[in-house]
Design a protein around this motif. Sequence first.
Motif, PDB file in Angstrom:
ATOM      1  N   ALA A  56       5.776 -10.274  -0.686  1.00 17.51           N
ATOM      2  CA  ALA A  56       5.113 -11.621  -1.076  1.00 17.51           C
ATOM      3  C   ALA A  56       4.013 -11.399  -2.283  1.00 17.51           C
ATOM      4  O   ALA A  56       3.972 -12.406  -2.939  1.00 17.51           O
ATOM      5  N   ASN A  57       3.485 -10.497  -2.503  1.00 18.17           N
ATOM      6  CA  ASN A  57       2.415 -10.068  -3.619  1.00 18.17           C
ATOM      7  C   ASN A  57       3.220 -10.178  -5.185  1.00 18.17           C
ATOM      8  O   ASN A  57       2.515 -11.050  -5.684  1.00 18.17           O
ATOM      9  N   LEU A  58       4.329  -9.552  -5.056  1.00 21.04           N
ATOM     10  CA  LEU A  58       4.861  -9.560  -6.123  1.00 21.04           C
ATOM     11  C   LEU A  58       5.573 -11.022  -6.705  1.00 21.04           C
ATOM     12  O   LEU A  58       5.484 -11.374  -7.689  1.00 21.04           O
ATOM     13  N   LEU A  59       5.824 -11.665  -5.516  1.00 23.55           N
ATOM     14  CA  LEU A  59       6.195 -13.218  -5.887  1.00 23.55           C
ATOM     15  C   LEU A  59       5.250 -14.163  -6.193  1.00 23.55           C
ATOM     16  O   LEU A  59       5.409 -14.984  -7.172  1.00 23.55           O
ATOM     17  N   SER A  60       4.162 -13.815  -5.634  1.00 25.81           N
ATOM     18  CA  SER A  60       3.031 -14.894  -5.921  1.00 25.81           C
ATOM     19  C   SER A  60       2.197 -14.449  -6.938  1.00 25.81           C
ATOM     20  O   SER A  60       1.396 -15.077  -7.488  1.00 25.81           O
ATOM     21  N   GLY A  61       2.362 -13.013  -7.388  1.00 22.68           N
ATOM     22  CA  GLY A  61       1.330 -12.495  -8.393  1.00 22.68           C
ATOM     23  C   GLY A  61       0.030 -12.037  -8.129  1.00 22.68           C
ATOM     24  O   GLY A  61      -0.855 -11.997  -8.876  1.00 22.68           O
ATOM     25  N   CYS A  62      -0.138 -12.174  -6.713  1.00 22.74           N
ATOM     26  CA  CYS A  62      -1.511 -11.570  -5.741  1.00 22.74           C
ATOM     27  C   CYS A  62      -1.527 -10.350  -5.582  1.00 22.74           C
ATOM     28  O   CYS A  62      -0.622  -9.650  -5.624  1.00 22.74           O
ATOM     29  N   ASN A  63      -2.657  -9.898  -4.965  1.00 26.70           N
ATOM     30  CA  ASN A  63      -2.627  -8.524  -4.706  1.00 26.70           C
ATOM     31  C   ASN A  63      -3.480  -8.562  -3.069  1.00 26.70           C
ATOM     32  O   ASN A  63      -4.500  -7.915  -2.857  1.00 26.70           O
ATOM     33  N   ALA A  64      -2.984  -9.526  -2.186  1.00 27.84           N
ATOM     34  CA  ALA A  64      -3.323  -9.702  -0.775  1.00 27.84           C
ATOM     35  C   ALA A  64      -3.493  -8.684  -0.057  1.00 27.84           C
ATOM     36  O   ALA A  64      -2.434  -7.911   0.061  1.00 27.84           O
ATOM     37  N   PRO A  65      -4.565  -8.200   0.702  1.00 23.17           N
ATOM     38  CA  PRO A  65      -4.541  -6.876   1.506  1.00 23.17           C
ATOM     39  C   PRO A  65      -3.752  -6.985   2.795  1.00 23.17           C
ATOM     40  O   PRO A  65      -3.997  -6.065   3.496  1.00 23.17           O
ATOM     41  N   ASP A  66      -3.574  -8.283   3.372  1.00 19.79           N
ATOM     42  CA  ASP A  66      -2.775  -8.293   4.648  1.00 19.79           C
ATOM     43  C   ASP A  66      -1.604  -9.663   4.372  1.00 19.79           C
ATOM     44  O   ASP A  66      -1.830 -10.013   3.374  1.00 19.79           O
ATOM     45  N   ALA A  67      -0.907  -9.798   5.586  1.00 25.56           N
ATOM     46  CA  ALA A  67       0.027 -10.758   5.560  1.00 25.56           C
ATOM     47  C   ALA A  67      -0.608 -11.910   5.659  1.00 25.56           C
ATOM     48  O   ALA A  67       0.271 -13.135   4.869  1.00 25.56           O
ATOM     49  N   GLY A  68      -1.619 -12.403   6.184  1.00 25.46           N
ATOM     50  CA  GLY A  68      -1.962 -13.705   6.025  1.00 25.46           C
ATOM     51  C   GLY A  68      -2.646 -14.077   4.626  1.00 25.46           C
ATOM     52  O   GLY A  68      -2.051 -15.115   4.300  1.00 25.46           O
ATOM     53  N   GLY A  69      -3.157 -13.333   4.049  1.00 28.59           N
ATOM     54  CA  GLY A  69      -3.491 -13.665   2.766  1.00 28.59           C
ATOM     55  C   GLY A  69      -2.399 -13.545   1.752  1.00 28.59           C
ATOM     56  O   GLY A  69      -2.254 -14.467   0.745  1.00 28.59           O
ATOM     57  N   ALA A  70      -1.282 -12.721   2.050  1.00 25.82           N
ATOM     58  CA  ALA A  70      -0.189 -12.786   0.945  1.00 25.82           C
ATOM     59  C   ALA A  70       0.730 -14.022   1.388  1.00 25.82           C
ATOM     60  O   ALA A  70       1.332 -14.679   0.536  1.00 25.82           O
ATOM     61  N   ALA A  71       0.729 -14.720   2.668  1.00 23.83           N
ATOM     62  CA  ALA A  71       1.394 -15.983   3.051  1.00 23.83           C
ATOM     63  C   ALA A  71       0.758 -16.926   2.266  1.00 23.83           C
ATOM     64  O   ALA A  71       1.180 -17.950   1.922  1.00 23.83           O
ATOM     65  N   ARG A  72      -0.563 -17.072   2.616  1.00 22.55           N
ATOM     66  CA  ARG A  72      -1.296 -18.221   1.855  1.00 22.55           C
ATOM     67  C   ARG A  72      -1.218 -18.164   0.383  1.00 22.55           C
ATOM     68  O   ARG A  72      -1.068 -19.305  -0.163  1.00 22.55           O
TER      69      ARG A  72
END
Length: 297
Positions: free
Chosen positions: A199-215
């Motif tokens: 999810a982080n690779l797709l969005s370009g983010c570095n979310a620390p948990d699944a909720g942040g990665a999903a958002r």
Amino acid sequence: MTPNRHILCIGSALWDTIGRHEQVMEAGQDRPGRIRRVPGGVALNIAMALARLGMAPQVLTVLGTDAEGDTLAAACARRGVDLALALRRADLPTDAYMAVEGANGLIAAIADAHSLEAAGDAILAPLEDGRLGSPAFPYGGTIALDGNLTAALLGVIAASPLFAAADLRIAPASPGKADRLTAFLAGGRGTLYVNREEANLLSGCNAPDAGGAARALLKAGAERCIVTDGIGEAVDLSATNCYRATPPLVEPRRVTGAGDTLMAVHIAAELQGMGRGEALAHATQSAARYVAGEDIS
């Protein structure tokens, strides 16, 4: 074959060769263990799990006409997976996957899906020539789509009218291929099944948990996503709803195929009428049992 049981799985079908050492293992080590050869590939793993759950999966893929392709087709038939519409090519070898696992998870893996990539859109012919659908009457059931397809072909699928009526469920083959799914963000199409790293690779983010990665995925354009995080919380997020589930802790006995199992169980649960929260909890629990070495049925 009733409509809610028939699920089309598109992507890789190959032989998995998996070596497992029962203790913690690091890269470069030589350890005793067990080596097994089993049918695999993302699309086929999903199809086999669906068959065990009483669904009627059909796979669009490519197999060689070699001995490996013949034995794989026979093994799939015994497992209740329909490969009647799979492309058979004499000029392409049947694909393969090789992995090494330890008690600490996947150590290394190599996926050889070159034949699937070379076959390209030829595997999709049944969706256009009337066997499963056509431009005038596109296939209207559930499709589990595998990120082992090329980025170019996935881009075509994301925009194709042949898939306009389908319930698209999409998974990357691995973190290394996650960026192939960007077309489904741009088009806001389908449900993405990804782990936090993907999810982080797709969005370009570095979310620390699944909720942040999903958002972050929804902000990037996803219509809906199921994001897992190992033993951490899993999240099912869309623009209007959010559901969460935490998998039980288990002693890992196998790793390869866990994400495919979760996706299959989740799809089957929703098609059989479970609500989104219940389906997510059921899928995370089933995936944990699979990792613990239990059979899923």
